[in-house]
Design an enzyme around this catalytic site. Sequence first.
Site, PDB file in Angstrom:
ATOM      1  N   LYS A  59       4.300 -14.425   4.925  1.00  0.00           N
ATOM      2  CA  LYS A  59       4.450 -15.414   3.857  1.00  0.00           C
ATOM      3  C   LYS A  59       5.915 -15.397   3.435  1.00  0.00           C
ATOM      4  O   LYS A  59       6.256 -15.239   2.252  1.00  0.00           O
ATOM      5  CB  LYS A  59       3.488 -15.023   2.713  1.00  0.00           C
ATOM      6  CG  LYS A  59       3.319 -16.036   1.623  1.00  0.00           C
ATOM      7  CD  LYS A  59       2.310 -17.114   1.924  1.00  0.00           C
ATOM      8  CE  LYS A  59       2.316 -18.100   0.764  1.00  0.00           C
ATOM      9  NZ  LYS A  59       1.530 -19.294   0.974  1.00  0.00           N
TER      10      LYS A  59
ATOM     11  N   ASP B  21      -5.326  -6.068   6.395  1.00  0.00           N
ATOM     12  CA  ASP B  21      -6.558  -5.548   5.814  1.00  0.00           C
ATOM     13  C   ASP B  21      -7.516  -6.698   5.495  1.00  0.00           C
ATOM     14  O   ASP B  21      -8.674  -6.715   5.930  1.00  0.00           O
ATOM     15  CB  ASP B  21      -6.199  -4.747   4.547  1.00  0.00           C
ATOM     16  CG  ASP B  21      -7.348  -3.934   4.014  1.00  0.00           C
ATOM     17  OD1 ASP B  21      -8.402  -3.869   4.692  1.00  0.00           O
ATOM     18  OD2 ASP B  21      -7.213  -3.354   2.924  1.00  0.00           O
TER      19      ASP B  21
ATOM     20  N   ASP C 182     -10.987  -8.234   7.739  1.00  0.00           N
ATOM     21  CA  ASP C 182     -12.330  -8.303   7.150  1.00  0.00           C
ATOM     22  C   ASP C 182     -12.862  -9.735   7.220  1.00  0.00           C
ATOM     23  O   ASP C 182     -14.058  -9.953   7.438  1.00  0.00           O
ATOM     24  CB  ASP C 182     -12.314  -7.837   5.683  1.00  0.00           C
ATOM     25  CG  ASP C 182     -12.521  -6.331   5.542  1.00  0.00           C
ATOM     26  OD1 ASP C 182     -12.092  -5.593   6.444  1.00  0.00           O
ATOM     27  OD2 ASP C 182     -13.116  -5.899   4.534  1.00  0.00           O
TER      28      ASP C 182
ATOM     29  N   TYR D 108       0.818  -1.216   0.000  1.00  0.00           N
ATOM     30  CA  TYR D 108       0.000   0.000   0.000  1.00  0.00           C
ATOM     31  C   TYR D 108       0.856   1.272   0.000  1.00  0.00           C
ATOM     32  O   TYR D 108       0.377   2.339   0.347  1.00  0.00           O
ATOM     33  CB  TYR D 108      -0.934   0.028   1.221  1.00  0.00           C
ATOM     34  CG  TYR D 108      -2.102  -0.926   1.136  1.00  0.00           C
ATOM     35  CD1 TYR D 108      -2.341  -1.702   0.013  1.00  0.00           C
ATOM     36  CD2 TYR D 108      -3.001  -1.036   2.195  1.00  0.00           C
ATOM     37  CE1 TYR D 108      -3.413  -2.573  -0.050  1.00  0.00           C
ATOM     38  CE2 TYR D 108      -4.080  -1.900   2.141  1.00  0.00           C
ATOM     39  CZ  TYR D 108      -4.279  -2.671   1.016  1.00  0.00           C
ATOM     40  OH  TYR D 108      -5.351  -3.527   0.971  1.00  0.00           O
TER      41      TYR D 108
ATOM     42  N   ASP E 215      -1.759 -17.543   4.651  1.00  0.00           N
ATOM     43  CA  ASP E 215      -2.828 -18.310   3.999  1.00  0.00           C
ATOM     44  C   ASP E 215      -3.347 -19.397   4.939  1.00  0.00           C
ATOM     45  O   ASP E 215      -4.555 -19.608   5.069  1.00  0.00           O
ATOM     46  CB  ASP E 215      -2.391 -18.863   2.630  1.00  0.00           C
ATOM     47  CG  ASP E 215      -1.022 -19.550   2.666  1.00  0.00           C
ATOM     48  OD1 ASP E 215      -0.351 -19.524   3.714  1.00  0.00           O
ATOM     49  OD2 ASP E 215      -0.634 -20.113   1.619  1.00  0.00           O
TER      50      ASP E 215
HETATM   51 MG    MG Z   1     -10.203  -2.686   4.329  1.00  0.00          MG
END
Ligand code: MG
Length: 322
Positions: free
Chosen positions: A162, A218, A222, A119, A194
Amino acid sequence: MTDEIVVVEGDGIGKEVVPAAVSVLDAVGDFEFVAAEAGDAVKERTGEALPQETYDVVADADATLFGAAGETAADVILPLRTAVDSFVNVRPAKAYPGVNALRPETDLVFLRENTEGVYSGHEDRLSADLSTLTRVVTTSASERLAEFACDYAPDGFQVAHKANVMRETDGRFRDAVVSVAEERGVETEEVLMDAFATRVCLDPTQFDVVVCPNLAGDVLSDLAAGLVGGLGLLPSANIGPDNALFEPVHGTAPDIAGEGVANPSATILSAAMLLEHLGYEDEGAAVREAVESTLAEGPRTADLGGDASTEAVTQAVIDRLD
Ligand code: MG
Ligand code: NAI
């Protein structure tokens, strides 16, 4: 002295859930609220999603409460997180009694790296066929996150990464976090991100505090929101060295915006985190308890199977504070 709290409603349900949380803050303390604008509506009017005045006032404030921005989310929230130099995003995901959750035993906290990873904005279109993204990982940001994690979870935490594939970037992240924890005498357990996704669905009680790179934090938070009954329940705190910004994990919910039916819990719980950050531990705990008992006994908004309005739920929370 009265504490000053900057309030940025943003777009969509931000305009409904932020005023709800402000009225709860008003009920527990003597705060001065400073309104600032950001998001799609401001961009339409002025050409800028994040006016310089808003950036400046957030950068100066002890604490900011933010709702959500629509299409301009990336242009608003990423610079605002930078404005407070927030190197960690704290995202608790907890199932509450009375709320229909896929995994009612869920109670974990993500500590998400908040400044770099994928990001960091280094994306390029190199040809008609090829786009690339540069993933940025620094030892210093990883160590800063690790120091926070050691203070937050002195009994130990998990590190999701990872590094078996992204050996250089996640390898650096993992090595930095684990070595800070070793120096501080804090136990860590590594988990591939994962595998984490599967394990947290099967048995979330395996996890308590999970430190992760930006994108993983992120997505996985969620996912955890799905386990506890939806996005309307997840608060977050972007913590910097001097100040902080608090926001629900959800967005502007265009499908329900304007109807006055959004669940204010995530934003009110974000306000509880804000109170604790400002040193109002008792008030923060009282707000959290009031939200929890409202979730347990109702009234509830439609996302939780009820038919109450945002306002009715907010009033029920305020009534429980007395
Ligand atoms: Mg988000
Ligand atoms: P969203 O979180 O806005 O909505 C996803 C689903 O969850 C929708 O069905 C919505 O109705 C429901 N939902 C979310 N919050 C709720 C609440 N408090 N009460 C009841 N239901 C709730 O995510 P989506 O649909 O992916 O994005 C919509 C817009 O929000 C986009 O323009 C996106 O860019 C923006 N967004 C902004 C964020 C920010 O400013 N931090 C974060 C995520 C999305």
